[in-house]
Design an enzyme around this catalytic site. Structure first.
Site, PDB file in Angstrom:
ATOM      1  N   CYS A  73       9.768  30.638  13.435  1.00  0.00           N
ATOM      2  CA  CYS A  73       8.725  31.511  13.055  1.00  0.00           C
ATOM      3  C   CYS A  73       8.531  31.026  11.423  1.00  0.00           C
ATOM      4  CB  CYS A  73       8.917  32.953  13.118  1.00  0.00           C
ATOM      5  SG  CYS A  73       9.262  33.522  14.982  1.00  0.00           S
ATOM      6  N   ARG A 276       3.056  51.726   9.556  1.00  0.00           N
ATOM      7  CA  ARG A 276       3.801  51.993   8.304  1.00  0.00           C
ATOM      8  C   ARG A 276       3.737  50.996   8.079  1.00  0.00           C
ATOM      9  NH1 ARG A 276       8.025  50.789  11.940  1.00  0.00           N
ATOM     10  NH2 ARG A 276       8.291  53.286  12.674  1.00  0.00           N
TER      11      ARG A 276
HETATM   12 FE1  SF4 Z   1      13.915  34.144  15.327  1.00  0.00          FE
HETATM   13 FE2  SF4 Z   1      12.989  36.810  15.261  1.00  0.00          FE
HETATM   14 FE3  SF4 Z   1      12.951  35.648  12.578  1.00  0.00          FE
HETATM   15 FE4  SF4 Z   1      11.580  34.832  15.117  1.00  0.00          FE
HETATM   16  S1  SF4 Z   1      10.809  36.133  13.299  1.00  0.00           S
HETATM   17  S2  SF4 Z   1      13.051  33.434  14.020  1.00  0.00           S
HETATM   18  S3  SF4 Z   1      12.212  35.545  16.744  1.00  0.00           S
HETATM   19  S4  SF4 Z   1      14.680  36.296  13.825  1.00  0.00           S
END
Ligand code: SF4
Ligand code: SAM
Ligand code: DTB
Length: 329
Positions: A73, A276
């Site tokens: 992400c 939120r």
């Molecule tokens: Fe990991 Fe969640 Fe961060 Fe994505 S948003 S890198 S799944 S902790």
């Protein structure tokens, strides 16, 4: 005032509404295009039809397992592959979680949300998280966890532990998702939300604004959330907190009014959901936060830390509530 787009209510043969609305991207884009004063007025009307406009819900976050995540992400400080300042930590011991939940309760939070930097939980992790849920619920707090993607049966185990809410954000429009995350798909997120619903757990799902997405992408995210059946009970709208070392570290910040428009669009399309005002508050002036509340936000993360980044001190939020005449619920 401009004509206000309004999705049609679907009716059963006996004229009872099946669900309140099914929104199209064009309708939500039209909301975004309204003059700001008209948009906020409409959002306030919807807000007041469904809530006491002077009441705000408060949730406190705790990262129970930090860093070292396998996913990519592009915004996240906890992805193992990016060189960020976040240090890895193992799953917290139960007594530390209980102590943090007690502090949150004493400061007035109504919900305690425990987050883990996982692609998804392993079955042995889930047993430990189940113990945390039972203990936090035992303190009289609503419980929420955000653990990533769930496999068959895991949502039921969480429900049995007494979980009230599962947070799993759609994060961004399906068509933009692949530009931010490649290690899992938008459809995987929808699948987990389905499992959460099927287990009888309330859904908390929202997104991040300011990742370089277009207005159309923002409208499409709102549509994807609003058209979940039923829509999420809680809708966190995060303003990207830029994290040095991540691919999104240097994205241009979103215009403040565009963020306010996004809150208003969420309020209008999800009339009975708690919207939120989430990550990014630390960088917001009080006046901007007040504008977000005016646009229909009625919940915040409360406490001086989100998961790995800062949040306004609880005392500062209390003072702001006092100035605005807002009452916590
Ligand atoms: Fe990991 Fe969640 Fe961060 Fe994505 S948003 S890198 S799944 S902790
Ligand atoms: N790993 C789980 C997952 O991805 O669902 C749970 C934890 S993850 C950190 C929870 C949410 O935090 C993400 O879906 C995203 O919306 C939000 N988030 C993470 N980093 C952020 C950032 N830098 N700015 C704003 N929101 C962020
Ligand atoms: C949500 O929508 N935002 C919260 C919570 N749900 C889990 C997390 C925000 C994280 C902000 C960046 C950080 O502190 O690491």
């Amino acid at each position: 005032m401009n004509a206000i787009p309004q999705a049609d209510a679907l009716m059963r043969d006996d004229a009872t509404p099946v669900r309140s609305a099914r929104w199209t991207v064009a309708e939500v884009e039209a909301l975004y295009q309204l003059p700001l004063m008209d948009l906020i007025y409409r959002a306030q009307q919807v807000h007041r039809e469904n809530f006491d406009a002077n009441e705000i819900q408060r949730s406190t976050l705790l990262s129970v397992k930090t860093g070292g995540c396998s996913e990519d992400c592009g915004y996240c400080s906890q992805a193992a592959r990016y060189n960020t300042e976040t240090e890895r930590e193992a799953l917290l011991p139960l007594d530390e979680v209980i102590a943090a939940a007690q502090v949150a309760k004493d400061k007035g939070a109504s919900r305690f949300c425990m987050g883990a930097a996982w692609r998804g939980p392993k079955d042995k992790d889930l047993a430990q998280v189940g113990a945390m849920i039972r203990a936090v619920k035992g303190l009289g707090l609503q419980t929420c966890v955000t653990l990533g993607m769930l496999k068959d049966g895991q949502a039921n185990e969480l429900k049995e532990a007494g979980l009230d809410y599962y947070n799993h954000n759609l994060d961004t429009d399906a068509s933009f998702y692949g530009q931010v995350i490649t290690t899992h798909k938008h459809a995987d997120r929808i699948d987990t939300l389905g499992q959460v619903r099927a287990a009888g757990i309330k859904v908390c799902s929202g997104g991040i604004i300011g990742m370089g997405e277009s207005r159309r992408n923002r409208a499409a995210l709102i549509v994807q959330l609003a058209n979940l059946d039923p829509p999420p009970e809680s809708v966190p709208i995060n303003n990207l907190v830029p994290i040095p070392g991540t691919p999104l570290a240097n994205v241009a910040p979103i215009d403040n009014f565009e963020f306010v428009r996004t809150i208003a669009a969420a309020r209008i399309t999800m009339p009975t959901s708690f919207v939120r005002l989430s990550a990014g508050r630390q960088a917001m002036a009080e006046e901007l936060q007040a504008l977000c509340f005016l646009a229909g936000a009625n919940s915040i993360f409360y406490g001086d830390k989100l998961l790995t980044t800062g949040n306004p001190e609880a005392d500062r939020d209390e003072a702001l509530f006092e100035k605005l005449g807002l009452r916590p619920i």
